[in-house]
Design an enzyme around this catalytic site. Sequence first.
Site, PDB file in Angstrom:
ATOM      1  N   GLY A   1     -21.719  -1.614 -10.283  1.00 37.98           N
ATOM      2  CA  GLY A   1     -21.727  -2.513  -9.136  1.00 37.98           C
ATOM      3  C   GLY A   1     -22.400  -3.832  -9.471  1.00 37.98           C
ATOM      4  O   GLY A   1     -23.005  -3.980 -10.526  1.00 37.98           O
TER       5      GLY A   1
ATOM      6  N   CYS B   1     -23.006   2.243 -15.903  1.00 36.21           N
ATOM      7  CA  CYS B   1     -23.259   0.805 -15.934  1.00 36.21           C
ATOM      8  C   CYS B   1     -24.466   0.429 -15.056  1.00 36.21           C
ATOM      9  O   CYS B   1     -25.584   0.696 -15.459  1.00 36.21           O
ATOM     10  CB  CYS B   1     -21.990   0.045 -15.563  1.00 36.21           C
ATOM     11  SG  CYS B   1     -21.992  -1.620 -16.233  1.00 36.21           S
TER      12      CYS B   1
ATOM     13  N   GLU C   1     -15.181   6.161 -17.261  1.00 40.77           N
ATOM     14  CA  GLU C   1     -14.102   6.562 -16.336  1.00 40.77           C
ATOM     15  C   GLU C   1     -12.757   5.938 -16.704  1.00 40.77           C
ATOM     16  O   GLU C   1     -11.706   6.485 -16.409  1.00 40.77           O
ATOM     17  CB  GLU C   1     -14.476   6.223 -14.885  1.00 40.77           C
ATOM     18  CG  GLU C   1     -14.632   4.735 -14.540  1.00 40.77           C
ATOM     19  CD  GLU C   1     -16.050   4.204 -14.750  1.00 40.77           C
ATOM     20  OE1 GLU C   1     -16.807   4.809 -15.553  1.00 40.77           O
ATOM     21  OE2 GLU C   1     -16.397   3.188 -14.121  1.00 40.77           O
TER      22      GLU C   1
ATOM     23  N   GLY D   1       2.399   1.497  -7.542  1.00 43.31           N
ATOM     24  CA  GLY D   1       1.864   1.713  -8.895  1.00 43.31           C
ATOM     25  C   GLY D   1       2.072   3.157  -9.326  1.00 43.31           C
ATOM     26  O   GLY D   1       2.451   3.430 -10.471  1.00 43.31           O
TER      27      GLY D   1
ATOM     28  N   GLY E   1       0.801  -1.225   0.000  1.00 41.23           N
ATOM     29  CA  GLY E   1       0.000   0.000   0.000  1.00 41.23           C
ATOM     30  C   GLY E   1       0.831   1.270   0.000  1.00 41.23           C
ATOM     31  O   GLY E   1       0.389   2.332   0.430  1.00 41.23           O
TER      32      GLY E   1
ATOM     33  N   LYS F   1      15.598   1.324   9.808  1.00 43.95           N
ATOM     34  CA  LYS F   1      15.882  -0.103   9.969  1.00 43.95           C
ATOM     35  C   LYS F   1      15.012  -1.005   9.096  1.00 43.95           C
ATOM     36  O   LYS F   1      15.528  -1.943   8.455  1.00 43.95           O
ATOM     37  CB  LYS F   1      15.764  -0.500  11.453  1.00 43.95           C
ATOM     38  CG  LYS F   1      16.272  -1.901  11.774  1.00 43.95           C
ATOM     39  CD  LYS F   1      17.783  -2.031  11.650  1.00 43.95           C
ATOM     40  CE  LYS F   1      18.488  -1.551  12.898  1.00 43.95           C
ATOM     41  NZ  LYS F   1      19.954  -1.438  12.712  1.00 43.95           N
ATOM     42  N   PRO F   2      13.683  -0.746   9.028  1.00 43.56           N
ATOM     43  CA  PRO F   2      12.884  -1.625   8.149  1.00 43.56           C
ATOM     44  C   PRO F   2      13.398  -1.618   6.707  1.00 43.56           C
ATOM     45  O   PRO F   2      13.409  -2.662   6.038  1.00 43.56           O
ATOM     46  CB  PRO F   2      11.473  -1.027   8.230  1.00 43.56           C
ATOM     47  CG  PRO F   2      11.447  -0.243   9.503  1.00 43.56           C
ATOM     48  CD  PRO F   2      12.845   0.240   9.732  1.00 43.56           C
TER      49      PRO F   2
ATOM     50  N   HIS G   1     -18.284   2.150 -19.013  1.00 48.69           N
ATOM     51  CA  HIS G   1     -17.518   2.755 -17.914  1.00 48.69           C
ATOM     52  C   HIS G   1     -16.574   3.796 -18.510  1.00 48.69           C
ATOM     53  O   HIS G   1     -15.377   3.532 -18.666  1.00 48.69           O
ATOM     54  CB  HIS G   1     -16.689   1.699 -17.198  1.00 48.69           C
ATOM     55  CG  HIS G   1     -17.494   0.768 -16.366  1.00 48.69           C
ATOM     56  ND1 HIS G   1     -17.935   1.095 -15.108  1.00 48.69           N
ATOM     57  CD2 HIS G   1     -17.959  -0.473 -16.610  1.00 48.69           C
ATOM     58  CE1 HIS G   1     -18.620   0.089 -14.604  1.00 48.69           C
ATOM     59  NE2 HIS G   1     -18.649  -0.882 -15.502  1.00 48.69           N
TER      60      HIS G   1
HETATM   61  N1  GLN Z   1     -24.287  -5.920 -12.427  1.00 48.73           N
HETATM   62  C1  GLN Z   1     -24.558  -5.290 -13.659  1.00 48.73           C
HETATM   63  C2  GLN Z   1     -24.328  -6.223 -14.850  1.00 48.73           C
HETATM   64  O1  GLN Z   1     -23.669  -7.215 -14.729  1.00 48.73           O
HETATM   65  C3  GLN Z   1     -23.738  -4.016 -13.810  1.00 48.73           C
HETATM   66  C4  GLN Z   1     -22.288  -4.241 -13.876  1.00 48.73           C
HETATM   67  C5  GLN Z   1     -21.475  -3.004 -13.663  1.00 48.73           C
HETATM   68  O2  GLN Z   1     -21.981  -2.003 -13.152  1.00 48.73           O
HETATM   69  N2  GLN Z   1     -20.207  -3.050 -14.007  1.00 48.73           N
HETATM   70  O3  GLN Z   1     -24.810  -5.974 -15.938  1.00 48.73           O
END
Ligand code: GLN
Length: 542
Positions: free
Chosen positions: A361, A388, A519, A20, A16, A189-190, A517
């Site tokens: 999600g 999405c 983003e 990256g 962490g 030290k670490p 998406h």
């Molecule tokens: N769960 C939804 C699907 O599978 C939306 C997926 C998401 O938001 N990436 O279509």
Amino acid sequence: MEMVNYIVVTGGVISGLGKGITTASIGKILQFYGFDITAVKIDPYINYDAGTLRPTEHGEVWVTEDGGEIDQDLGHYERFLDKNIPKDHNITTGQVYYAVIQKERQGKYLGKTVQPIPHVTDEIKSRIKKVAKEGVDFVLVEIGGTVGDYENILFLEAVRQMKLEGENVLFVHVTYVPSIPTLGEQKTKPTQHSVKLLREIGIQPDFIIARSEQPIDDVRKEKIALFCNVHEEDVIADPDIDNIYAVPLLFEEQNLSKKILKKLGIEGKKKGKRYREWKDFIDGVRSLKEEVRIGIVGKYFDIGSFKLFDSYISVIEAVKHASWKNGFKPEIEWIDSKDFERNEDNLRILDKLDGVIVPGGFGLSGIEGKILAIKYCRENNIPFLGLCLGMQLAVVEFARNVCGLEGANSTEINENTPHPVITYLPEQVKIIRESRYGATMRLGAYPACLKKGTLVHRLYGKDIVYERHRHRYEVNPDYVEILERHGMVFSGKSPDGRLMEFLEIPGHRFFVATQAHPEFKSRPMKPSPPFDGLIKAAKRLL
Ligand code: GLN
């Protein structure tokens, strides 16, 4: 330049540390000198890719243009380097062993005993070298995990061999120098122990990058240099700073790129205009005063007693890019959709925001709360962007509350809904199986044809756009007519017109959603159009 150069980045002390970002920043400073850079992320886990990882396990799943489901560090590489990075730039233990076992089954090892060294390490080396084939000057190789972990040992062994075999390889070790409050000083030290572990494997770091809260001082640098067998000037301070995109400037102030080039015997290169652009960009961001308040209505927030924002990292970065470009300082509010399910009065907090995002999600929890938030934004003219799942729920909400389709839902949430406005399209599954990734998800970039005269078309300024996808469910084509009749406009569709890619509600200040998406394609100086639109609408600039 004839030979490609490899810069291997390892980590020590704790995970962490932002390895990256460190890796991407090293790439960036070399880009300032006009070099062509690419990067590879090695993830020592046995999963074949990040597609099956829960967001709270490993942060966001990054989606590449070519449909890979990858570690989020590739997102940092793309954003910093302003370059698409394909999926074979993420190597996992799972992929390596899978390939070795397949070769063994096919008899490709000609009866030899197949062993971690040399067969697994050979497979690792060939995968690292494969990405160098594109004619790049530098390949950054970030090895996940921490030195001393059991699981990354073969990757370290592979890069050690590469150097011995005559490849141009430099080793950068990123470590942590803690400040202990009761002692009132920074302890090295670490770091000493971590480098000791690395040297036991046969790797001597060329540079040590010391993450810390405050910049490490000369006394600490001297100590690290002596105990870790590096020159003092090759110990680079990497303290916490206000903006991740300023890390390359921090390295540049310490002449890291010149030191790298010197070690590799590369001479006569000068910083170009990319450096000035980046510096002006950071200076500009630092001078911003006025805030824009954006709420992200999601879940995945709690893990134990900590909150984890990593699962929305690309959404957060896209909000930042769009806000900065429009001259605002983003203020992100985290909103747990379950708060709205508990008590609808909590929806009032949305009044205090300039704009609201419902991101992607999976799964059932918090769904009704998100639908309540979308309804509130629609009815109260609050700028809204759905991504999405956010688009799917915008359709569900509109179907229920505007079209009067009682009980409308996505079949992901309720299989027996009387109105499956979002559903699994069997034809899609067939197409995906036959022509793409052998999976059941629509992954990677797909085209959308935008309808002239719509807000989405105006935001993109193009007829066809490619955005990245990661989902199973789609707007049910059988319901498009009734949704459109009630005022929802599908402003972007797949070329055959079957898949709904963008929607909007005319007359609303900003009500835009997409099945994609966007983003994932937002870059620091080139914000994603839907995000740019949200920020502009939020500040009444649209
Ligand atoms: N769960 C939804 C699907 O599978 C939306 C997926 C998401 O938001 N990436 O279509």
